[in-house]
Design an enzyme around this catalytic site. Structure first.
Site, mmCIF file in Angstrom:
data_model
loop_
_atom_site.group_PDB
_atom_site.id
_atom_site.type_symbol
_atom_site.label_atom_id
_atom_site.label_comp_id
_atom_site.label_asym_id
_atom_site.label_seq_id
_atom_site.Cartn_x
_atom_site.Cartn_y
_atom_site.Cartn_z
ATOM 1 N N ASP A 92 18.740 -0.640 -7.478
ATOM 2 C CA ASP A 92 19.243 -1.983 -7.754
ATOM 3 C C ASP A 92 20.721 -1.901 -8.096
ATOM 4 O O ASP A 92 21.215 -0.854 -8.545
ATOM 5 C CB ASP A 92 18.450 -2.649 -8.874
ATOM 6 N N GLU A 156 17.446 -1.265 -13.217
ATOM 7 C CA GLU A 156 18.261 -0.655 -14.273
ATOM 8 C C GLU A 156 19.407 -1.554 -14.692
ATOM 9 O O GLU A 156 19.708 -1.689 -15.883
ATOM 10 C CB GLU A 156 18.788 0.703 -13.797
#
Length: 451
Positions: A92, A156
């Protein structure tokens, strides 16, 4: 880089790595599904899973984590009786911010001036490619001497804790003798660095109310308590005259013992405007790695355009507090909330709400894994010695893993050196750093297995 078979293999694989990173960067995998389609993140997760399967990983799984995102897991068996190493990255990415501020499209990998540009090239899709390069180099040069687990996280950057909660619910899944977190970076390009500390963080939302509604500033201003003015006073109380963070009860005098950071280099890395001074006291390393730092992230108040001559009845702010190693983030949050309440003027009504938290982290650099990493870096970076640095940011998973596996050694390396400009426009990665760190990781796994 001195010639050796592992380095030669990594160099030969670099064009393939660029092509793969180009594919991975193309996914708009921001784990904020109000802004970006969930299908983009799912596509990136499936890409990672397919890449692991192609490298003969078994038990490859796309895990649905409690925050609604996906992490990708795979296991590659090594020789019988070998140690187990967990390799971490995340797919991500941060939103691209102002796409108009990018010199090239953020989700198209573009090469210029010797660097590869695109969102996630360094943070941290490049980290996933680094792991693949290291494993391929070992497979081509005698095999992988350890059991390898890979986990690539999907949220994250959002800090929503999906993988942390999943790991707590399935503690056997990520158990390992050593964990390599590929989400940090060298102090500068060409200087091999392991991050040994991370600051924790807490996010607190502040609401101040003073009136039943806004009032005409000409008719009531001067006696009516101004909520925005009250908030400004509160925010100002969080810093001393020199900009140092001053939260009552929170120590701000710790000193960093390790690699130093000159003010000249910091000004260059941070792109501080000419004539503007740095804030705080002590060395730069003290300020950004060893001490607390408060930042006002946003304020809810009328914009200048369209503002009316009114005394504001309510105001809000979002405050970030970076918490140094050795301080509990929950305790720091209580101190911050108490400070805000004590410094709210005029009897204004104040409420605080914590909306995010991560604990600080400190590694043990005297462990065998660190010695194996130092030897690997000495080969991958000829003439350089491994340095220890801190990082002002937070990787909450580190503390989760340290709590679940207290005997595991945790090392943080990666591609996010200052020139990478992670989280900003024009993020990029140095292909030379990708090459050297892939060699480093491959040699580390070999050294660690032999130790």
């Amino acid at each position: 880089m001195s010639s050796n078979p592992v380095a030669e293999t990594v160099a030969s694989l670099l064009p393939r790595a660029k092509a793969e990173l180009t594919e991975l960067v193309a996914f708009k995998s921001v784990a904020d599904f109000a802004q970006f389609p969930k299908s983009e993140s799912e596509g990136a997760a499936n890409w990672i899973a397919d890449a692991l399967r192609a490298e003969d990983f078994v038990d490859v799984a796309v895990l649905d984590t409690p925050d609604g995102t996906q992490s990708v897991y795979g296991y590659l068996p090594g020789p019988e009786g070998a140690k187990t190493v967990l390799l971490y990255a995340h797919y991500d990415v941060q939103p691209p911010l102002d796409e108009a501020g990018w010199d090239t499209p953020p989700f198209e990998l573009t090469e210029r001036d010797g660097r590869w540009y695109g969102r996630g090239t360094a943070d941290c899709k490049g980290g996933a490619i680094m792991h693949l390069l290291a494993l391929r180099a070992l497979k081509a040069n005698g095999g992988i001497p350890v059991h390898v687990k890979v986990i690539v996280e999907g949220s994250e950057e959002q800090g929503t804790g999906g993988l942390e909660r999943y790991a707590e619910q399935h503690p056997e899944l990520l158990e390992a003798d050593t964990i390599v977190i590929g989400d940090a970076g060298n102090f500068r390009v060409g200087l091999p660095t392991v991050t040994t500390t991370l600051r924790g963080m807490t996010l607190v939302r502040v609401q101040i109310d003073t009136l039943a509604g806004n009032l005409h500033s000409g008719q009531f201003g001067g006696a009516a308590p101004d909520a925005l003015g009250s908030l400004i006073r509160v925010l100002d109380s969080l810093r001393a005259e020199d900009g140092s963070t001053t939260i009552e009860g929170l120590d701000a005098t710790a000193q960093w013992d390790g690699l130093e950071y000159t003010e000249e280099q910091f000004r260059k890395d941070a792109k501080v405007l000419d004539g503007v001074g740095l804030i705080g006291d002590g060395s730069v390393a003290d300020r950004i790695w060893a001490r607390p730092a408060v930042t006002v992230l946003g304020i809810d108040c009328p914009p200048v355009v369209g503002a009316t001559p009114s005394v504001q009845s309510s105001a809000r702010a979002l405050i970030s507090l970076r918490v140094p190693p050795g301080v509990d983030s929950a305790e720091a949050t209580k101190l911050l909330q108490a400070h805000i309440e004590a410094h709210t003027p005029w009897g204004a009504r104040v409420s605080t709400e914590q909306i995010g938290q991560g604990q600080p982290f400190r590694a043990d650099p005297s462990s065998p894994a660190y010695r194996a990493m130092a030897d690997a870096m000495a080969v991958a970076y000829p003439g350089e010695t491994m340095q220890y640095a801190g990082q002002g940011g937070t990787i909450p998973l580190c503390n989760t893993l340290a709590g679940l596996y207290p005997k595991a050694e945790i090392l943080l390396i990666g591609l996010s050196e200052p020139e990478a400009q992670i989280h900003a426009v024009n993020e990029s990665v140095s292909p030379e750093e990708l090459e050297r760190l892939s060699v480093t990781e491959a040699l580390f796994l070999r050294n660690y297995a032999a130790g």
